[in-house]
Design a protein around this motif. Structure first.
Motif, PDB file in Angstrom:
ATOM      1  N   THR A 195      -1.874   1.615  -2.423  1.00 16.32           N
ATOM      2  CA  THR A 195      -1.245   0.425  -2.475  1.00 16.32           C
ATOM      3  C   THR A 195      -0.355   0.271  -3.642  1.00 16.32           C
ATOM      4  N   ALA A 196      -0.807   0.551  -4.691  1.00 19.04           N
ATOM      5  CA  ALA A 196      -0.031   0.407  -5.917  1.00 19.04           C
ATOM      6  C   ALA A 196       1.299   1.268  -6.167  1.00 19.04           C
ATOM      7  N   VAL A 197       1.214   2.310  -5.349  1.00 16.66           N
ATOM      8  CA  VAL A 197       2.653   3.135  -5.325  1.00 16.66           C
ATOM      9  C   VAL A 197       3.578   2.593  -4.413  1.00 16.66           C
ATOM     10  N   ILE A 198       3.380   1.726  -3.578  1.00 11.86           N
ATOM     11  CA  ILE A 198       4.336   0.934  -2.598  1.00 11.86           C
ATOM     12  C   ILE A 198       5.367   0.323  -3.446  1.00 11.86           C
ATOM     13  N   LYS A 199       6.720   0.634  -3.151  1.00  9.50           N
ATOM     14  CA  LYS A 199       7.557   0.440  -4.196  1.00  9.50           C
ATOM     15  C   LYS A 199       7.646  -1.024  -4.816  1.00  9.50           C
ATOM     16  N   GLU A 200       7.510  -2.227  -3.716  1.00  7.79           N
ATOM     17  CA  GLU A 200       7.640  -3.477  -3.949  1.00  7.79           C
ATOM     18  C   GLU A 200       6.379  -3.775  -4.871  1.00  7.79           C
ATOM     19  N   ASN A 258       4.664  -1.820  -6.452  1.00  8.98           N
ATOM     20  CA  ASN A 258       4.625  -1.164  -8.086  1.00  8.98           C
ATOM     21  C   ASN A 258       5.553  -2.026  -8.796  1.00  8.98           C
ATOM     22  N   GLN A 259       6.719  -2.396  -8.455  1.00 10.11           N
ATOM     23  CA  GLN A 259       7.639  -3.362  -9.315  1.00 10.11           C
ATOM     24  C   GLN A 259       6.908  -4.480  -9.787  1.00 10.11           C
ATOM     25  N   GLU A 260       6.248  -5.166  -8.965  1.00 11.14           N
ATOM     26  CA  GLU A 260       5.473  -6.412  -9.379  1.00 11.14           C
ATOM     27  C   GLU A 260       4.494  -6.242 -10.564  1.00 11.14           C
ATOM     28  N   LEU A 261       3.634  -4.835 -10.135  1.00 14.74           N
ATOM     29  CA  LEU A 261       2.633  -4.606 -11.037  1.00 14.74           C
ATOM     30  C   LEU A 261       3.072  -4.156 -12.336  1.00 14.74           C
ATOM     31  N   MET A 262       4.229  -3.483 -12.667  1.00 22.01           N
ATOM     32  CA  MET A 262       4.697  -3.219 -13.679  1.00 22.01           C
ATOM     33  C   MET A 262       5.608  -4.186 -14.520  1.00 22.01           C
ATOM     34  N   ALA A 263       5.960  -5.358 -13.708  1.00 23.07           N
ATOM     35  CA  ALA A 263       6.284  -6.610 -14.400  1.00 23.07           C
ATOM     36  C   ALA A 263       5.366  -7.313 -15.112  1.00 23.07           C
ATOM     37  N   GLY A 264       4.153  -7.340 -14.369  1.00 29.72           N
ATOM     38  CA  GLY A 264       3.093  -8.086 -14.725  1.00 29.72           C
ATOM     39  C   GLY A 264       2.337  -7.229 -15.806  1.00 29.72           C
ATOM     40  N   PHE A 265       2.318  -6.234 -16.053  1.00 33.43           N
ATOM     41  CA  PHE A 265       1.649  -5.416 -17.047  1.00 33.43           C
ATOM     42  C   PHE A 265       2.631  -5.403 -18.438  1.00 33.43           C
ATOM     43  N   GLY A 266       3.668  -5.491 -18.175  1.00 30.01           N
ATOM     44  CA  GLY A 266       4.690  -5.357 -19.272  1.00 30.01           C
ATOM     45  C   GLY A 266       4.375  -4.241 -20.378  1.00 30.01           C
ATOM     46  N   ALA A 267       4.266  -4.610 -21.536  1.00 35.53           N
ATOM     47  CA  ALA A 267       3.953  -3.677 -22.418  1.00 35.53           C
ATOM     48  C   ALA A 267       2.561  -3.183 -22.636  1.00 35.53           C
ATOM     49  N   HIS A 268       1.655  -3.729 -21.801  1.00 35.43           N
ATOM     50  CA  HIS A 268       0.219  -3.557 -21.586  1.00 35.43           C
ATOM     51  C   HIS A 268      -0.313  -2.676 -20.652  1.00 35.43           C
ATOM     52  N   LYS A 269       0.641  -2.057 -19.861  1.00 35.29           N
ATOM     53  CA  LYS A 269       0.239  -0.994 -18.864  1.00 35.29           C
ATOM     54  C   LYS A 269      -1.114  -0.132 -19.149  1.00 35.29           C
ATOM     55  N   GLN A 270      -1.217   0.218 -20.570  1.00 29.79           N
ATOM     56  CA  GLN A 270      -2.025   1.270 -20.791  1.00 29.79           C
ATOM     57  C   GLN A 270      -3.371   0.681 -20.705  1.00 29.79           C
ATOM     58  N   VAL A 271      -3.197  -0.608 -20.962  1.00 28.05           N
ATOM     59  CA  VAL A 271      -4.598  -1.389 -20.831  1.00 28.05           C
ATOM     60  C   VAL A 271      -4.922  -1.915 -19.810  1.00 28.05           C
ATOM     61  N   PHE A 272      -4.272  -2.143 -18.763  1.00 24.04           N
ATOM     62  CA  PHE A 272      -4.717  -2.610 -17.435  1.00 24.04           C
ATOM     63  C   PHE A 272      -4.769  -1.330 -16.659  1.00 24.04           C
ATOM     64  N   TRP A 273      -4.043  -0.461 -16.700  1.00 21.83           N
ATOM     65  CA  TRP A 273      -4.115   0.841 -15.547  1.00 21.83           C
ATOM     66  C   TRP A 273      -3.407   1.853 -16.175  1.00 21.83           C
ATOM     67  N   LYS A 274      -4.101   2.817 -17.193  1.00 20.15           N
ATOM     68  CA  LYS A 274      -3.468   3.811 -17.658  1.00 20.15           C
ATOM     69  C   LYS A 274      -2.969   4.933 -16.790  1.00 20.15           C
ATOM     70  N   GLU A 275      -3.809   5.029 -15.666  1.00 20.75           N
ATOM     71  CA  GLU A 275      -3.477   6.386 -14.834  1.00 20.75           C
ATOM     72  C   GLU A 275      -1.996   6.009 -13.988  1.00 20.75           C
TER      73      GLU A 275
END
Length: 208
Positions: A183-188, A190-207
């Motif tokens: 589900t996370a790699v579905i384009k729409e 994924n875009q929302e997730l990345m926007a929400g993670f911001g600079a903290h992607k490594q903390v929320f979902w490193k892989e």
């Protein structure tokens, strides 16, 4: 709550309170009175859940909540009770006939969130069980309840999810909580997730 001799209500009550289903050795007819009791119970459960929703919650959808509860209850009983032909299963496990909306997805999810585990148990017993593809198809429409479970993600409709702020945030939260890669790699999404993670992607979902 007195659920004595009301198998549908008793099953849904146990499912919601201790996350266990009760299996019976025969299928009982669900009376209108018992169905109403289940819907009233689920409405109370919904009102409790929405206290933690991030945005204003959609109204409780009685039709969807009742349909979701029946679907899970009957799917659970099918694990023991196997005398149905495929034509009977289609009638036994009907598609939702109401309008698909944020309120329908969230209200049905009160019980449908447990359906993937029931399907996995069915597969463990008999991978060729004819009820499995019927139940999996129901989860395509109600894919919020199937996050983390293997459904056909190419055909899911995300318009409903993105039409409601509360459902959208809950959807994204569940994807992260369950590390639902497909589900996370579905384009729409994924875009929302990345926007929400911001600079903290490594903390929320490193892989991801």
């Amino acid at each position: 709550m007195d659920t004595n001799k009301l198998p549908f209500l008793e099953t849904i009550y146990h499912l919601r309170t201790i996350e266990q289903v009760i299996l019976y050795n025969k299928m009982s007819t669900i009376s209108k009175e018992e169905e109403e009791e289940v819907i009233l119970f689920l409405e109370t459960e919904y009102e409790n859940e929405i206290l933690d929703y991030p945005w204003k919650a959609p109204e409780f959808n009685r039709e969807a909540a009742g349909w979701g509860a029946k679907t899970v209850y009957l799917a659970a009983q099918l694990i023991l009770y196997r005398e149905h032909k495929i034509s009977e299963l289609d009638l036994f496990l009907p598609k939702y006939k109401g309008v698909l909306s944020a309120s329908a997805l969230l209200s049905a999810d009160l019980c449908l969130r447990f359906l993937p585990q029931l399907i996995m148990e069915m597969k463990r017993i008999d991978a060729d069980d004819l009820a499995i593809p019927i139940l999996e198809q129901l989860l395509v429409d109600f894919h919020y309840s199937a996050i983390g479970f293997d459904v056909d993600y190419e055909t899911i409709n995300l318009d409903i999810v993105f039409s409601d702020d509360s459902l959208k945030q809950l959807y994204l939260n569940r994807v992260v909580e369950r590390k639902a890669q497909k589900t996370a790699v579905i384009k729409e999404i994924n875009q929302e997730l990345m926007a929400g993670f911001g600079a903290h992607k490594q903390v929320f979902w490193k892989e991801l």
